[in-house]
Design a protein around this motif. Structure first.
Motif, PDB file in Angstrom:
ATOM      1  N   ILE A 285       0.716  -1.250  -0.081  1.00 63.10           N
ATOM      2  CA  ILE A 285      -0.097  -0.055   0.031  1.00 63.10           C
ATOM      3  C   ILE A 285       0.993   1.290  -0.027  1.00 63.10           C
ATOM      4  O   ILE A 285       0.669   2.096  -0.763  1.00 63.10           O
ATOM      5  N   LEU A 286       1.915   1.104   0.749  1.00 64.61           N
ATOM      6  CA  LEU A 286       3.005   2.247   0.867  1.00 64.61           C
ATOM      7  C   LEU A 286       3.484   2.618  -0.589  1.00 64.61           C
ATOM      8  O   LEU A 286       3.648   3.685  -0.992  1.00 64.61           O
ATOM      9  N   THR A 287       3.837   1.519  -1.201  1.00 62.62           N
ATOM     10  CA  THR A 287       4.468   1.519  -2.540  1.00 62.62           C
ATOM     11  C   THR A 287       3.551   2.288  -3.543  1.00 62.62           C
ATOM     12  O   THR A 287       3.743   3.160  -4.138  1.00 62.62           O
ATOM     13  N   SER A 288       2.351   1.890  -3.371  1.00 69.82           N
ATOM     14  CA  SER A 288       1.492   2.550  -4.317  1.00 69.82           C
ATOM     15  C   SER A 288       1.072   3.741  -4.033  1.00 69.82           C
ATOM     16  O   SER A 288       0.938   4.684  -4.833  1.00 69.82           O
ATOM     17  N   LYS A 289       0.965   4.325  -2.698  1.00 70.15           N
ATOM     18  CA  LYS A 289       0.735   5.753  -2.423  1.00 70.15           C
ATOM     19  C   LYS A 289       1.987   6.392  -2.770  1.00 70.15           C
ATOM     20  O   LYS A 289       1.846   7.771  -3.444  1.00 70.15           O
ATOM     21  N   CYS A 290       3.227   6.135  -2.644  1.00 71.33           N
ATOM     22  CA  CYS A 290       4.440   6.803  -3.176  1.00 71.33           C
ATOM     23  C   CYS A 290       4.148   6.850  -4.857  1.00 71.33           C
ATOM     24  O   CYS A 290       4.534   7.956  -5.267  1.00 71.33           O
ATOM     25  N   GLN A 291       3.767   6.174  -5.527  1.00 75.67           N
ATOM     26  CA  GLN A 291       3.802   6.065  -6.901  1.00 75.67           C
ATOM     27  C   GLN A 291       2.744   7.309  -7.168  1.00 75.67           C
ATOM     28  O   GLN A 291       3.237   8.272  -8.067  1.00 75.67           O
ATOM     29  N   ASP A 292       1.576   7.413  -6.323  1.00 77.74           N
ATOM     30  CA  ASP A 292       0.670   8.278  -6.703  1.00 77.74           C
ATOM     31  C   ASP A 292       1.241   9.737  -6.501  1.00 77.74           C
ATOM     32  O   ASP A 292       1.082  10.640  -7.147  1.00 77.74           O
ATOM     33  N   ARG A 293       2.182   9.849  -5.402  1.00 77.36           N
ATOM     34  CA  ARG A 293       2.734  11.087  -5.122  1.00 77.36           C
ATOM     35  C   ARG A 293       4.076  11.467  -5.819  1.00 77.36           C
ATOM     36  O   ARG A 293       4.678  12.609  -5.654  1.00 77.36           O
ATOM     37  N   GLY A 294       4.358  10.408  -6.773  1.00 76.13           N
ATOM     38  CA  GLY A 294       5.774  10.647  -7.547  1.00 76.13           C
ATOM     39  C   GLY A 294       6.800  10.679  -6.765  1.00 76.13           C
ATOM     40  O   GLY A 294       7.702  11.454  -6.983  1.00 76.13           O
ATOM     41  N   VAL A 295       7.247   9.688  -5.521  1.00 73.40           N
ATOM     42  CA  VAL A 295       8.062   9.953  -4.507  1.00 73.40           C
ATOM     43  C   VAL A 295       8.811   8.639  -4.675  1.00 73.40           C
ATOM     44  O   VAL A 295       7.966   7.317  -4.579  1.00 73.40           O
ATOM     45  N   VAL A 296       9.867   8.269  -4.443  1.00 62.92           N
ATOM     46  CA  VAL A 296      10.618   7.167  -4.440  1.00 62.92           C
ATOM     47  C   VAL A 296      11.371   6.918  -3.260  1.00 62.92           C
ATOM     48  O   VAL A 296      12.302   7.600  -2.878  1.00 62.92           O
ATOM     49  N   PHE A 297      10.898   5.906  -2.134  1.00 56.83           N
ATOM     50  CA  PHE A 297      11.653   5.557  -1.139  1.00 56.83           C
ATOM     51  C   PHE A 297      12.324   4.229  -1.373  1.00 56.83           C
ATOM     52  O   PHE A 297      11.581   3.480  -2.119  1.00 56.83           O
ATOM     53  N   PRO A 298      13.400   3.968  -0.866  1.00 62.73           N
ATOM     54  CA  PRO A 298      13.754   2.726  -0.977  1.00 62.73           C
ATOM     55  C   PRO A 298      12.945   1.520  -0.371  1.00 62.73           C
ATOM     56  O   PRO A 298      12.081   1.940   0.744  1.00 62.73           O
TER      57      PRO A 298
END
Ligand code: ADP
Ligand code: MG
Length: 450
Positions: A285-298
């Protein structure tokens, strides 16, 4: 009197402490008539509003008067106007048949949130059935599963799924009439339709839609008039094969104070639950929310957040937002280290937090739709005794209060009464799933309220 600065100040005070919908329904139609001998006399349009204010707002009115320097000792509500304004049996929804007086529109703003779609909803083991059934309902509304009843704990995606169904259906056919409301909105609209004598408009709003979604339906608990009206609405829609979708924090049979004919209808179609997501799904879910926000976390940074926030997806999102804001404000990279720093103040070990006895009592009363005074009172009706005993149990187990302390918090009862109540619940819990469910919801709310 009704225009006096004092009255405006008192209403202003209550407006701040109340939701907009509640203020409009219950408080706005009141007028101050007189202030004599420490008694504030307030006029209200009908008995329904009078009862509600008597049960829920007396203390708040009293406090507000006192705060503004008026030594009021008692607040009385009086029904204004002609005898027709007095409707005495609100449990019979057909009774207030009304002429169309000056019409004030019944409001049911249908606010479907565009970003809550199936595309932005991450599937996992915890929600797979709910997800699949929701997709089927959206594809073939009114036929397969009617009603669809979704239940589960706070922040697990019930509301998101409801909006996703609504979005899918309106996208496929923009002519479809779709109405999403909270249970509170339904109840307030119903009451307003009575007080403005505009039942026809209410029926038109609710009984002509292709899809009706009512969120947090557990709040119908103990609201007899609204239950009757919902029963009629339900039947009308169901008979004409319009789709109904309901969400609640528990299964229908566990909603206390709900008429049997309603809880059985809620099971006519399909009942699905959503469980808390596991670590893997939380990370997804976090990965998907990051994609929505255009942010990449390891991945390790996301896994760290997911390992810390376990119960609830709303909190998970909150933690992610906090981490993103932190990195942007501090000009640091999106890394595990940054995430740890960002969340360092946020993640407090649960057992070090404490809640207050007042908030436990308030949450229990809220949960069962009864007033604070009913909860701590001495009436022995089943609807009151069970919540009262749950409160005893929670005050002891969650807050470590002694029996005499609990006795004081619950209106000065004998501490042996408390012991008895506590033991009663303790004995039932291991084998009674309704008790378990009530307790787990309450514990969650107690934690969230800290
Ligand atoms: P509930 O109605 O069950 O209390 P919500 O539907 O309001 O919960 O969900 C809380 C937040 O978590 C929302 O922002 C929602 O978008 C998000 N959320 C919940 N489940 C998922 C999921 N499976 N995938 C993506 N986001 C989710
Ligand atoms: Mg919700």
């Amino acid at each position: 009197m009704a225009d006096s600065p004092l009255w405006k100040a008192v209403l202003g005070e209550l407006e701040l402490a109340t939701s907009k919908a509640n203020f409009k329904t219950w408080l706005k139609p009141t007028k101050l008539i007189s202030l004599d001998n420490g008694v504030a006399l307030i006029s209200v349009p009908n008995i329904f509003i009078k009862n509600w204010l008597d049960n829920h707002y007396k203390g708040q009115f009293l406090d507000a008067f006192q705060k503004h320097g008026e030594p009021i000792k008692e607040v009385r509500f009086e029904i204004e106007g002609s005898p027709e304004a007095v409707l005495d049996d609100f449990s019979d929804a057909e009774a207030p048949v009304v002429e169309m007086a000056e019409t004030q529109a019944t409001e049911a703003p249908s606010t479907i949130l565009n970003h809550y779609t199936f595309d932005t909803f991450v599937e996992g083991n915890h929600n797979r059935l709910a997800y699949n059934v929701s997709v089927s309902v959206a594809k073939q509304p009114g036929t397969l599963y009617n009603p669809l009843f979704i239940y589960g704990g706070v922040g697990l995606g019930k509301t998101h799924l409801m909006h996703a169904i609504a979005n899918e259906i309106t996208q496929a056919d923009s002519k479809k009439k779709v109405l999403y409301v909270s249970c509170e909105q339904f109840t307030n609209d119903y009451i307003q339709s009575i007080s403005t004598k505009n039942m026809e408009k209410f029926k038109k709003t609710y009984r002509t839609v292709d899809l009706l979604l009512v969120d947090d339906i557990q709040f119908l608990s103990n609201k007899e008039g609204s239950q009757e009206e919902f029963f009629n609405t339900f039947n009308t829609l169901h008979q004409s094969k319009r789709q109904i979708v309901l969400a609640a924090d528990r299964m229908p049979s566990a909603i206390t104070g709900l008429e049997e004919r309603l809880s059985s209808r809620f099971g006519w179609g399909m009942i699905v639950d959503i469980q808390p997501p596991n670590l893997e799904t939380r990370t997804a879910i976090l990965t998907s929310k990051c994609q929505d926000r255009g942010v990449v976390f390891p991945q390790e940074a996301l896994a760290f957040i997911a390992s810390r926030i376990q119960s609830n997806i709303r909190e998970l999102e909150g933690a992610l937002n906090r981490a993103i804001t932190y990195c942007q404000m501090m000009h640091v990279p999106y890394s595990l280290e940054s995430v740890q720093a960002a969340l360092s103040g946020l993640v407090v070990p649960i057992n070090r937090r404490t809640s207050s006895p007042e908030s436990v009592i308030r949450l229990v009363a809220q949960q069962f739709g009864i007033t604070h005074d009913e909860l701590i009172g001495t009436k022995r009706n089943k609807e009151l005794v069970y919540p009262r005993q749950l409160a005893m149990y929670l005050l002891r187990n969650e807050l470590n209060l002694s029996f005499p302390q609990i006795a004081r918090e619950l209106g000065g009862k004998d501490h042996t009464t408390i012991m008895y109540g506590y033991k009663k619940i303790e004995k039932e819990v291991p084998t009674n799933s309704l008790y378990q469910q009530d307790l787990s919801i309450l514990k969650e709310k107690i934690q969230a309220a800290v």
